[in-house]
Design a protein around this motif. Sequence first.
Motif, mmCIF file in Angstrom:
data_model
loop_
_atom_site.group_PDB
_atom_site.id
_atom_site.type_symbol
_atom_site.label_atom_id
_atom_site.label_comp_id
_atom_site.label_asym_id
_atom_site.label_seq_id
_atom_site.Cartn_x
_atom_site.Cartn_y
_atom_site.Cartn_z
ATOM 1 N N UNK A 209 0.695 -1.530 -0.207
ATOM 2 C CA UNK A 209 -0.176 0.167 0.035
ATOM 3 C C UNK A 209 1.289 0.975 0.170
ATOM 4 N N UNK A 210 1.706 1.480 -1.059
ATOM 5 C CA UNK A 210 2.741 2.485 -1.353
ATOM 6 C C UNK A 210 1.834 4.238 -0.630
ATOM 7 N N UNK A 211 0.469 4.020 -1.336
ATOM 8 C CA UNK A 211 -0.382 5.624 -0.987
ATOM 9 C C UNK A 211 -0.912 5.188 -0.043
ATOM 10 N N UNK A 212 -0.737 4.474 1.160
ATOM 11 C CA UNK A 212 -1.268 5.080 2.112
ATOM 12 C C UNK A 212 -2.483 3.769 2.470
ATOM 13 N N UNK A 213 -3.522 3.450 2.913
ATOM 14 C CA UNK A 213 -4.838 2.747 2.818
ATOM 15 C C UNK A 213 -4.603 1.309 3.847
ATOM 16 N N UNK A 214 -6.051 0.536 3.557
ATOM 17 C CA UNK A 214 -5.719 -0.850 3.951
ATOM 18 C C UNK A 214 -5.473 -1.484 2.976
ATOM 19 N N UNK A 215 -4.494 -2.892 3.509
ATOM 20 C CA UNK A 215 -4.684 -3.512 2.262
ATOM 21 C C UNK A 215 -6.151 -4.157 1.863
ATOM 22 N N UNK A 216 -6.247 -4.848 0.999
ATOM 23 C CA UNK A 216 -7.554 -5.640 0.739
ATOM 24 C C UNK A 216 -8.716 -4.326 0.304
ATOM 25 N N UNK A 217 -8.400 -3.393 1.033
ATOM 26 C CA UNK A 217 -9.797 -2.547 0.266
ATOM 27 C C UNK A 217 -9.022 -2.176 -1.522
ATOM 28 N N UNK A 218 -7.857 -2.126 -1.322
ATOM 29 C CA UNK A 218 -8.087 -1.788 -2.846
ATOM 30 C C UNK A 218 -6.053 -2.475 -3.240
ATOM 31 N N UNK A 219 -6.187 -2.523 -4.591
ATOM 32 C CA UNK A 219 -4.762 -3.867 -4.744
ATOM 33 C C UNK A 219 -3.532 -2.411 -5.161
ATOM 34 N N UNK A 220 -3.191 -3.655 -4.159
ATOM 35 C CA UNK A 220 -1.402 -2.384 -4.181
ATOM 36 C C UNK A 220 -0.746 -2.512 -5.471
ATOM 37 N N UNK A 221 0.282 -2.006 -5.361
ATOM 38 C CA UNK A 221 1.383 -1.818 -5.933
ATOM 39 C C UNK A 221 2.916 -2.180 -5.763
ATOM 40 N N UNK A 222 3.652 -2.770 -7.006
ATOM 41 C CA UNK A 222 5.490 -2.064 -6.509
ATOM 42 C C UNK A 222 5.415 -1.532 -8.167
ATOM 43 N N UNK A 223 6.558 -1.628 -7.857
ATOM 44 C CA UNK A 223 7.547 -0.374 -8.801
ATOM 45 C C UNK A 223 8.954 -1.020 -9.301
ATOM 46 N N UNK A 224 9.049 -0.816 -10.628
ATOM 47 C CA UNK A 224 10.381 -1.346 -11.375
ATOM 48 C C UNK A 224 11.587 -1.582 -9.792
ATOM 49 N N UNK A 225 11.901 0.015 -9.605
ATOM 50 C CA UNK A 225 12.221 -0.073 -8.238
ATOM 51 C C UNK A 225 12.263 -0.912 -6.668
ATOM 52 N N UNK A 226 11.345 -0.827 -6.723
ATOM 53 C CA UNK A 226 11.181 -2.136 -5.626
ATOM 54 C C UNK A 226 11.888 -3.338 -6.147
#
Length: 336
Positions: A209-226
Motif C-alpha cells: 500500500x504505497x499511498x496508504x490505505x488498508x490492505x485488501x480494500x484496493x489493489x496495491x503496487x510495486x514499481x520496478x525500483x522495488x
Amino acid sequence: MLCGLLLTASCSQDREANSATLPNHDQVALDTATIPAPAPDTQAVASPDTAAALATAPETTAPDTGYTYPGPKPLPGAILPHKRILAYYGNPLSKRMGILGEYPVDEMLSKLDQEIENWRKADPVTPIQPALHAIVVTAQGKPSAGGKYRLRMTDKMIEDVLAMAAKRDAIVFLDVQVGQSTLQEELPRLEQFLKLPQVHLGIDAEFSMKNGGVPGRRIGTFDAADINYATKFLSDVAKQHNLPPKLLIVHRFTQGMITNTENITLRPDVQVVMHMDGWGPPALKKDTFRRYIKNEPVQFTGFKIFYKNDTKNNSRLMTPEEVLALKPTPMYIQYQ
C-alpha cells in the motif's frame, strides 16, 4: 495472496483475509477473518514503450531444454529453466490461507507428491523441483504494531516450514506482504534464512500500500525500483555466501500491480518469475495470463491454481496440459 481478482468486479465475501484482530506485537500465530475486496483494475495491455523494450531485451536459450527466455545467462546452479518448480502455498498457522496449512504435514506432502506426479505425466521431459511457498509477512486489516498493517511471523514458524520441506528435498519461498511497510524494512530480517541455499523470496504487490490505505480494500503496487531492490538484495546475499542463483517470485494479476517493468534489472545470480496470481474459470485465467504476464514477461513466468476459488460457480481446475500450452510456458507452478 489469498484470492486474486481476474476481470471480475469483486470477490467480497469470498475473499479470505490474513488474520483476525491483532495483538499488540508482531510475531504471533494468526487466525483468519474477512476484509473487503479491492476494485478491479481496468487497464489491459502493456504500453508501447514497455513492449518495445521487452522486444529488444537479450535472450538466453538453455541447451538442455531449448527453453528461450529474456535476460542474461544464469550462473551455475540455477534452477530455471532446467527444472519446473511446483509449489504448495499458504501459512502453516492457518487452514484458510492455502494448501500449505490446510492439512496435517504428512497429508499435505502426500498431496504435493500426487500433484508432482500429475505434472510428470503431462511433461515427462522437464524435471520437477518441489517447493513450499510460505507467507511469512502477512498484510493486515488493522494497523498492528507500528501502524504498518502487516504481521511478521516468528522465526520458529519459518524453521517449521524448512523442516517440512526437508522431508521432500523441497526448496522454500518466503513470501512478503508489506502492507504499509516496505521491502527495505522487511527483507533484512529474512536474510538469516535467505542465506540458506534452498531458500528464496516471493513479493506480493497486491498488499503493498504505497499511498496508504488498508490492505485488501484496493489493489496495491510495486514499481520496478522495488523489484530492483529485491533482486539487488538477493544478489548481494548470493555473492556474500557463495550461493547458486536466487529466485524471486513476483505476484501479479492486474496491469497496475507492477509498474515500469521495462526498468527491471535482470541479474545473472537472480531469476525473476512474473507469476499469474488470479483466480476464476479457465478462460479468465488464460486471458489474465495473456494481458499481464505474456505482454510483460520480464524473464520467467509462473501460474497459480486455486483448489477452491477456481472451482466456484461450477467451474473447474485447469489441467497441467492446459497450463503447459500457455506461452511463454510457465516454469513456476503454485497451488493454493
